[in-house]
Scaffold this active site. Structure first.
Site, PDB file in Angstrom:
ATOM      1  CG  HIS A   1     -30.176   8.004   7.405  1.00  0.00           C
ATOM      2  ND1 HIS A   1     -29.362   8.057   8.501  1.00  0.00           N
ATOM      3  CD2 HIS A   1     -30.274   6.706   7.057  1.00  0.00           C
ATOM      4  CE1 HIS A   1     -28.959   6.822   8.802  1.00  0.00           C
ATOM      5  NE2 HIS A   1     -29.496   5.981   7.947  1.00  0.00           N
TER       6      HIS A   1
ATOM      7  CG  HIS B   1     -26.614   3.651  10.647  1.00  0.00           C
ATOM      8  ND1 HIS B   1     -25.633   3.803   9.705  1.00  0.00           N
ATOM      9  CD2 HIS B   1     -27.782   3.574   9.973  1.00  0.00           C
ATOM     10  CE1 HIS B   1     -26.196   3.821   8.502  1.00  0.00           C
ATOM     11  NE2 HIS B   1     -27.478   3.678   8.634  1.00  0.00           N
TER      12      HIS B   1
END
Ligand SMILES: Nc1ncnc2c1ncn2[C@@H]1O[C@H](COP(=O)(O)OP(=O)(O)O)[C@@H](O)[C@H]1O
Ligand SMILES: Nc1ncnc2c1ncn2[C@@H]1O[C@H](COP(=O)(O)OP(=O)(O)O)[C@@H](O)[C@H]1O
Ligand SMILES: [Mg+2]
Ligand SMILES: [Mg+2]
Ligand SMILES: [Mg+2]
Ligand SMILES: [Mg+2]
Lengths: 207, 328, 328, 207
Positions: free
Chosen positions: C56, C218
């Site tokens: 991320h 995700h």
């Protein structure tokens, strides 16, 4: 020849139609040994120039060519913008004041325009650029006494084809070095279409 | 072509409008142009103007801000803006002390910016220019167009912008910018192509297991297309031709930029940076400041570039100076 | 799978090493961990710790810096780190005033961070936590895991970090962070999947002309898979469910974040921002501060998310406070 | 049953071999209704646990289970890390001091471990998680008086299969809501492999 103001405007309009039609073809040529935008650039620039001339009113061909030049300069962008812009500025300044453009005036204007391209592009013939059509076509014109539209198109086509054999030294194509050989220069192709459009207009009125 | 856009022909205008919408107190759009300028002018400060084709964001509008650019001209995608737009930028950036143009070395940019400079001089504005050509992947030849300007341009913006902020003269700012150009070198590589919105086709095709070293920021070809290598090997291959230039010597202080081309995750840039720093240490160079991120992109191209800048005391000070530009 | 990495199992360690190599004066790696901590500690300052699975970036290590986090724990790709690593981060971040944990609402993160908190409390460190659940794409239900934490997390870091810097107590910092959680909402969308390095396969498959609204960071599914829309339509579709929450009312001041998921060019984010700002103005909201860029990514996923934070005077002040974190 | 320290270590080693082998299978299950890392997580965690136990020396099964627990907690990560970690911690604390683990001790330990899973995961049976194997298997064990390895495997397989029919409420699979129905839970599958490995060890020594 004696190109009128009306015919000058018609030339730009015709060129615009051609560039709209040939947009993808020119872009694809530029994709192979460039960045793939030449057709987009020419279509955008001539669209704007045609609209500009349609909206204006002009006393002489030179006046129309000046507005065309300024619009191309502003709207084509990239390398071809200042090149076509400079060339059209010369076509305008060289014919300033004339009611119609005679063949002799056209020859002189083309010669000045080609020189201005070389100066602006810091380029010569054989660098595989649009100059490889402007140059040979202008040289051919110098030894002619009248307009032969079919022969123009032949000469122009010939010149653009010859860029295939050249290795690029200027513009983005230069990064491709020897790999640029075998592919036509996009600016050479657009120059062909530009003057082929003029040849057609001259032919239509019987020259 | 999957892009979050409206119409391909509107991307540049809508982008600059989106930038102004994001930073309405800091920047504004010059009417009827795609020129982004700073809202607050400092009288007597040298103006710094850059720009070029769009698709390299945050370059260049993202670098408009205190300590960096006064104006950025956004051309169409990968297409240099016309001289009229550049002229507007110059006029907006001038506050009496003259303007420095930072130009990347591409035929289109050079011609359009030079024409604009001529027009500005005709209007009585003093203009100087630097032409950035940091890309060592291209052979350096005066006979051809020569080397391309890539991510090293950001360091020119930073140094020139910081010096201008101190009230230095156009001559001083120009000299510092030229020094950066002399001392900055870059090398890029790509894993995947990019797509120009109005064109819709990938700029080139790479096999599933291929990469291209020396790739330019418009999809121009690089030095060699080869099998995909590890991050460590890529780091070495980026660094080697830069060091071969002879600009960076043992004991030198350098600034490092590991720049993403658009689609490469920051994670990968840090992994590349890890090896770069290791190699630089081995060569006896001192890394004074490192930048990792997307600074000079090519739409959604995957890949990265490495830039090294040799620092002397002046450049070090100016690099550290505060800067408000959102992209830096 | 084209990635600039060495071995898939080494990406996280090499990434944090690459981060420390980039900012050696600002951050360091705790020995035998993948925990990045600030080098300069302020005694008596509440410590702010965040983290979670990697992939991320710049979240979370990029937010370690003055005015934001004291420590960030990097788990494996998309995999929450274990409690032992979180515990080390808590210990490093504590300087006597206690530690706030900023946790994104995923089963793994919540469990690992809670276990770490228990272990830290056992060692005598006072720990508070906030669980960020800003993603309106997920139904809010106490019966299930509930909403995911996505880009809104960055605003929690910013506010908590800025308040901690003023010397506020753990209780005050905790309350401000909770206020952000109450007043922040996000919604994302994706154009293309991402690939977890150790897995090698795309997280999902989207057709050439498809997009997915409500996509998580995700590759978790969203609300609906549909035909690719224009940027303006996407902007509306992101904003609408956020406004339906009833948190944002005419006259409110808001901070806006248009966040890229990794592979989406900044140009496209600005085009989306343009429409967002237009729509917000129509709703009578005041945009006090806007952030456009890659803040909370999902490897090389293409797409974006929109986050709105309702500001009161306190939050406004804290949002404006200076911040040294390289990712912000 | 009377599981020795050596057999406990063997269990973790065997489980590790199985997870290395089934890594892709478990990851693919997690890909469909999760984030595609469960196999990677289990393989990494049990690799570390097996190495840890090989390097250590342990007086009791409980001591070995404790090191296994701490390693799994640290190395699996994600949701399954604290879950397997908590469960193994209970298996250890519940059998503390025993030279070997009797079947009654095992039953009690499994019961405590399952409870700790529910607490840690804030989950119940039927939420479509690993608890849907731990729970039914533990319930089955409670009514047995000796170890029946083949029956264990049957019961475990049965339980994991049943997760296909459930809708997920916890973990990442919950985001898939009704779309999670029809797919096996990855944690249920890994729990199956974990205890199937133990069943095999017990069977090999003739139970
Ligand atoms: N230095 C130069 N001198 C003359 N012509 C040039 C030069 N550089 C480029 N050109 C011409 O411009 C054409 C490319 O134009 P275009 O694609 O519109 O711009 P760009 O190269 O900036 O993308 C080339 O095909 C070539 O004919
Ligand atoms: N709250 C929970 N309670 C019990 N088990 C859970 C919970 N959340 C997830 N799980 C289990 O963990 C498994 C997923 O583990 P893993 O993929 O390793 O972690 P993550 O979901 O963090 O990626 C699921 O298949 C499920 O069996
Ligand atoms: Mg081109
Ligand atoms: Mg171009
Ligand atoms: Mg995970
Ligand atoms: Mg998972």
């Amino acid at each position: 020849m004696n190109l009128t103001t009306q015919e000058t405007i018609q030339w730009i309009e015709r060129a615009n139609s051609v560039f709209q039609e040939k947009k993808d073809e020119l872009t694809e040529l530029d994709q192979v040994i460039g960045d793939g935008d030449h057709g987009i650039n020419m279509a955008r620039g001539f669209q704007a120039a045609a609209e500009k001339l349609q909206a204006g009113s002009y006393a002489t061909p030179s006046d129309a060519l000046k507005d065309a030049a300024m619009t191309l300069l502003s709207k084509i962008g990239g390398a071809s913008g200042p090149l076509y812009g400079s060339a059209f500025l010369k076509l305008s300044s060289s014919t300033k004041g004339a009611e119609t453009i005679s063949f002799d005036q056209f020859k002189e204007a083309m010669s000045e325009a080609t020189d201005s391209l070389k100066m602006r592009g810091k380029a010569e013939e054989s660098d595989k650029t649009m100059i490889d059509v402007w140059g040979p076509f202008t040289a051919y014109l110098q030894v002619q006494s009248d307009v032969q539209p079919d022969e123009w198109i032949e000469k122009l086509a010939d010149a653009k084809e010859k860029t295939k054999d050249m290795q690029a030294n200027k513009g983005r194509a230069a990064y491709y070095k020897e790999k640029s050989v075998g592919h036509m220069d996009a600016g050479a192709a657009s120059t062909y279409y530009l003057f082929a459009a003029l040849a057609e207009i001259l032919k239509e009125r019987g020259e | 072509m999957k892009k979050l856009i409206n119409h391909p022909s509107d991307v540049v205008l809508e982008m600059v409008q989106g930038i102004v919408a994001a930073y309405p107190n800091e920047v504004e759009l010059l009417p009827d142009t795609t020129v982004i300028v700073r809202k607050q002018k400092t009288n007597g400060k040298v103006g710094i103007v850059s720009g070029g084709g769009s698709g390299h964001e945050p370059a260049h509008a993202g670098y408009v801000g205190k300590g960096m650019l006064d104006a950025a001209v956004a051309g169409e995608a990968f297409t240099s803006p016309g001289p009229d737009q550049v002229l507007e930028a110059i006029k907006a950036a001038d506050s009496g002390a003259g303007v420095l143009l930072v130009i990347k070395n591409y035929s289109g940019d050079v011609m359009n910016f030079e024409m604009a400079a001529e027009l500005a001089e005709a209007e009585g504005i003093t203009v100087e220019k630097v032409i950035v050509n940091d890309d060592v992947a291209v052979e350096d030849s005066t006979y051809t167009t020569g080397r391309r300007g890539i991510a090293g341009t950001i360091f020119v913006h930073k140094i020139a912008g910081a010096l201008a902020e101190t009230g230095a003269s156009l001559q001083e700012v120009h000299a510092a910018a030229e020094k950066v150009v002399q001392q900055v070198r870059s090398m890029g590589m790509a894993l995947s192509p990019c797509i120009v919105p109005g064109n819709g086709k990938p700029s080139f095709v790479l096999g599933d297991n291929e990469m291209e070293m020396g790739m330019g920021i418009h999809g121009e070809p690089g030095l060699e297309r080869e099998e995909l290598k590890s991050a460590d090997e890529v780091a070495e291959k980026l660094l080697q031709p830069i060091l071969e230039e002879g600009v960076f010597k043992t004991g030198d202080h350098v600034a490092v930029m590991v720049n993403g081309l658009g689609a490469t995750p920051l994670m990968e840039l840090y992994i590349v940076n890890r090896k770069i720093q290791e190699l630089l240490k081995e060569k006896g160079l001192h890394m004074t400041k490192t930048y990792v991120g997307n600074y000079m992109t090519a739409f959604e191209m995957a890949g990265c570039s490495l830039t090294l800048l040799r620092l002397d005391d002046q450049l070090y000070e100016l690099l550290q100076a505060p800067c408000d530009a959102p992209g830096f």
